[in-house]
Design an enzyme around this catalytic site. Structure first.
Site, mmCIF file in Angstrom:
data_model
loop_
_atom_site.group_PDB
_atom_site.id
_atom_site.type_symbol
_atom_site.label_atom_id
_atom_site.label_comp_id
_atom_site.label_asym_id
_atom_site.label_seq_id
_atom_site.Cartn_x
_atom_site.Cartn_y
_atom_site.Cartn_z
ATOM 1 N N MET A 1 0.872 -1.180 0.000
ATOM 2 C CA MET A 1 0.000 0.000 0.000
ATOM 3 C C MET A 1 0.904 1.224 0.000
ATOM 4 S SD MET A 1 -3.044 -1.072 2.667
ATOM 5 C CE MET A 1 -3.806 0.549 2.558
ATOM 6 N N GLU A 2 0.994 1.876 -1.136
ATOM 7 C CA GLU A 2 1.881 3.024 -1.279
ATOM 8 C C GLU A 2 1.559 4.094 -0.231
ATOM 9 O OE1 GLU A 2 4.971 5.266 -2.837
ATOM 10 O OE2 GLU A 2 4.414 3.173 -3.168
ATOM 11 N N GLN B 1 8.422 -4.968 -5.963
ATOM 12 C CA GLN B 1 7.541 -4.648 -7.076
ATOM 13 C C GLN B 1 8.109 -3.510 -7.931
ATOM 14 O OE1 GLN B 1 3.526 -2.590 -6.652
ATOM 15 N NE2 GLN B 1 2.878 -4.727 -6.930
ATOM 16 N N CYS C 1 -1.952 -0.075 -9.797
ATOM 17 C CA CYS C 1 -2.078 1.199 -9.100
ATOM 18 C C CYS C 1 -3.036 2.131 -9.844
ATOM 19 C CB CYS C 1 -0.714 1.870 -8.953
ATOM 20 S SG CYS C 1 -0.792 3.464 -8.085
ATOM 21 N N LYS D 1 0.789 -7.967 -10.697
ATOM 22 C CA LYS D 1 -0.528 -7.622 -10.148
ATOM 23 C C LYS D 1 -1.251 -6.735 -11.143
ATOM 24 C CE LYS D 1 -2.922 -5.886 -6.054
ATOM 25 N NZ LYS D 1 -2.785 -5.245 -4.721
ATOM 26 N N ASN E 1 -7.701 -10.670 -4.930
ATOM 27 C CA ASN E 1 -7.421 -9.508 -4.091
ATOM 28 C C ASN E 1 -8.577 -8.516 -4.209
ATOM 29 O OD1 ASN E 1 -5.564 -6.539 -4.494
ATOM 30 N ND2 ASN E 1 -5.782 -7.547 -2.535
ATOM 31 N N GLY E 2 -8.897 -7.873 -3.076
ATOM 32 C CA GLY E 2 -9.895 -6.818 -3.097
ATOM 33 C C GLY E 2 -11.071 -7.072 -2.189
ATOM 34 N N GLU E 3 -11.299 -6.144 -1.242
ATOM 35 C CA GLU E 3 -12.492 -6.102 -0.389
ATOM 36 C C GLU E 3 -12.607 -7.295 0.559
ATOM 37 O OE1 GLU E 3 -15.155 -3.183 0.548
ATOM 38 O OE2 GLU E 3 -13.610 -3.162 -1.021
ATOM 39 N N ARG F 1 -6.036 -3.571 2.698
ATOM 40 C CA ARG F 1 -6.607 -2.711 3.737
ATOM 41 C C ARG F 1 -7.181 -3.518 4.898
ATOM 42 N NH1 ARG F 1 -10.865 0.770 0.858
ATOM 43 N NH2 ARG F 1 -11.130 -1.206 -0.271
#
Length: 329
Positions: free
Chosen positions: A8-9, A68, A98, A139, A199-201, A224
């Site tokens: 997470m940047e 990455q 991104c 990714k 990936n995601g949620e 997250r």
């Protein structure tokens, strides 16, 4: 079944990777992106993003860390991969996920999903620099504004030599807005011959179960959700959601989390400019409030503080730091 810790940047950097992998449960972590633009970065650039390169490519807890790369020039990406490979990371990953406008304006990240042929050339160039046996992954999101070319992009990457795909199941335009379209992960997995990670949620154990059921993917990357609940990977492995945790267990978790917060603050205090350090801690606490109500109380106590010394004093009052640690800082 593997659990991967996402980059997470601006938040999930080396300091937080160290803390979250110490909490346990992760098979692999990926760094925030190393931008490859006008020139090929030197080794010190990669070591700054991934200090784990000086420790065998692993966090202190022993979790392997892939580095990455992000960029749009195939030749420079290949040359950068050669520099990076010589540093012996636990793997090399490519960023086509991104959605940040500043990154996309400079032809980086998810905006390249409109150019499958370019993805293929980048993948080939990096493949030529990645030695056999060094994991090579990428990714991607589902597309820029729609998933119409998702399968084409996935095939472009894998035919270029990428050995594993992580699919963030939203488009660039959707950003991080729910829902994640996990069914597309399954469609992509059916179109390529490499492992595909969903990936995601995924914020909790129930989300993880639904994600695997809908996507058909065995492996899931947590972002997250992992930051908001440092024990999420452990909960998944135990099959125990946070809602099932009783008061005694929650108190024990907060006691453990206080130690993780103290460790994180000490790391940030040592590595980040003083004027930025309090913001980093508050950023994490802002996400922690979602899964740990006690973090909300601490966030409120720190909200108006601007100086590291003020934060030190508040953390001592809340049992996060010992007075000796604050004095040493």
């Amino acid at each position: 079944m593997r659990l991967l810790l996402a980059p997470m940047e601006g938040l999930l950097d080396h300091d937080l990777r160290e803390v979250l992998t110490r909490a346990g449960g992760y098979d692999l972590a990926v760094t925030e992106f190393a931008r490859v633009s006008a020139s090929v970065p030197p080794p010190r650039f990669f070591r700054r993003i991934s200090p784990e390169l000086s420790a065998g490519g692993r966090t202190a807890a022993g979790t392997p860390v892939r580095v990455q790369l992000l960029g749009s020039d195939p030749q420079r990406m290949g040359e950068a991969a050669a520099v990076l490979a010589a540093l012996r990371p636990a793997g090399i990953d490519l960023n086509f996920g991104c959605p940040a406008p500043t990154v996309n304006r400079h032809r980086g990240g998810a905006v390249l999903l409109d150019e499958p042929e370019l993805l293929h050339r980048i993948a080939l160039a990096v493949r030529a620099s990645v030695p056999a046996g060094l994991p090579y992954s990428a990714k991607m999101r589902l597309g820029v504004s729609d998933p119409g070319r998702a399968l084409e992009c996935a095939q472009a990457l894998t035919s270029g030599g990428v050995e594993e795909l992580v699919v963030h199941a939203r488009t660039k335009a959707e950003g991080y807005r729910p829902p994640a379209h996990w069914e597309w992960v399954g469609r992509i997995a059916g179109a390529v011959r490499v492992p595909v990670v969903a990936n995601g949620e995924v914020w909790n154990v129930a989300d993880w179960r639904r994600c695997r059921a809908v996507s058909g993917a065995d492996d899931v990357m947590l972002g997250r959700g992992a930051v908001s609940d440092p024990f999420l990977a452990r909960r998944i492995r135990a099959g125990l959601d946070a809602a099932a945790v009783d008061a005694a267990q929650r108190a024990a978790e907060w006691a453990e989390l206080r130690g993780l917060l103290g460790d994180y603050w000490c790391r940030v205090r040592a590595r980040v400019e003083a004027r930025h350090a309090p913001g980093r801690l508050k950023q994490w606490l802002g996400l922690l409030r979602r899964a740990h109500p006690a973090a909300g109380t601490l966030f409120d106590a720190l909200r108006a503080l601007r100086l590291p010394a003020e934060v030190d004093a508040a953390l001592v009052r809340h049992g996060i730091l010992a007075p000796t640690e604050a004095a040493a800082a």
